[in-house]
Scaffold this motif. Structure first.
Motif, PDB file in Angstrom:
ATOM      1  N   ASP A  53       7.667   0.157   0.299  1.00 49.00           N
ATOM      2  CA  ASP A  53       7.786  -1.233   0.730  1.00 49.00           C
ATOM      3  C   ASP A  53       8.052  -2.108  -0.491  1.00 49.00           C
ATOM      4  O   ASP A  53       7.232  -2.193  -1.393  1.00 49.00           O
ATOM      5  N   GLU A  55       8.896  -5.425  -0.179  1.00 50.96           N
ATOM      6  CA  GLU A  55       8.875  -6.811   0.268  1.00 50.96           C
ATOM      7  C   GLU A  55       8.263  -7.749  -0.779  1.00 50.96           C
ATOM      8  O   GLU A  55       8.675  -8.893  -0.909  1.00 50.96           O
ATOM      9  N   ASP A  56       7.289  -7.265  -1.530  1.00 53.03           N
ATOM     10  CA  ASP A  56       6.628  -8.090  -2.542  1.00 53.03           C
ATOM     11  C   ASP A  56       7.375  -8.132  -3.875  1.00 53.03           C
ATOM     12  O   ASP A  56       6.961  -8.825  -4.795  1.00 53.03           O
ATOM     13  N   VAL A  57       8.457  -7.376  -3.981  1.00 57.45           N
ATOM     14  CA  VAL A  57       9.218  -7.314  -5.228  1.00 57.45           C
ATOM     15  C   VAL A  57      10.287  -8.400  -5.210  1.00 57.45           C
ATOM     16  O   VAL A  57      11.132  -8.442  -4.332  1.00 57.45           O
ATOM     17  N   ALA A  58      10.217  -9.286  -6.189  1.00 55.62           N
ATOM     18  CA  ALA A  58      11.190 -10.376  -6.291  1.00 55.62           C
ATOM     19  C   ALA A  58      12.227 -10.019  -7.346  1.00 55.62           C
ATOM     20  O   ALA A  58      11.925  -9.971  -8.537  1.00 55.62           O
ATOM     21  N   GLN A  75       6.020   0.286  -7.209  1.00 54.80           N
ATOM     22  CA  GLN A  75       5.686   0.282  -5.785  1.00 54.80           C
ATOM     23  C   GLN A  75       5.463   1.695  -5.271  1.00 54.80           C
ATOM     24  O   GLN A  75       4.593   1.913  -4.432  1.00 54.80           O
TER      25      GLN A  75
END
Length: 81
Positions: A53, A55-58, A75
């Motif tokens: 996942d 999703e939290d990686v910018a 991750q």
């Protein structure tokens, strides 16, 4: 080369038409013609291939291939715990 690095390199070459010799850790993603839409598509492909996942990686096109690989590996490490 790590599994994440190999998968990312393969995706950049096969799905986005990046020349194999251009995929280097220090290469900024924007130099590989990766805009925000392409980065989102790449993120989804990586999530699918590596079952992680992100999703939290910018990430932005100013990040390098090496930064992308490090973020994915971080991750993957979290998912393994």
């Amino acid at each position: 080369m790590s599994t994440a690095a190999e998968e990312i390199s393969a995706l950049l070459v096969s799905r986005f038409g990046v020349a194999p010799d251009a995929v280097r850790p220090e290469a900024p993603l924007h130099r590989l013609r990766m805009d925000s839409l392409a980065l989102e598509e790449l993120r989804l492909l990586i999530e699918d291939r590596l079952e992680v996942d992100l999703e939290d990686v910018a990430l932005t096109s100013r990040d390098s291939v090496g930064q992308l690989v490090a973020a994915v590996e971080a991750q993957c490490g979290r998912a393994a715990r």
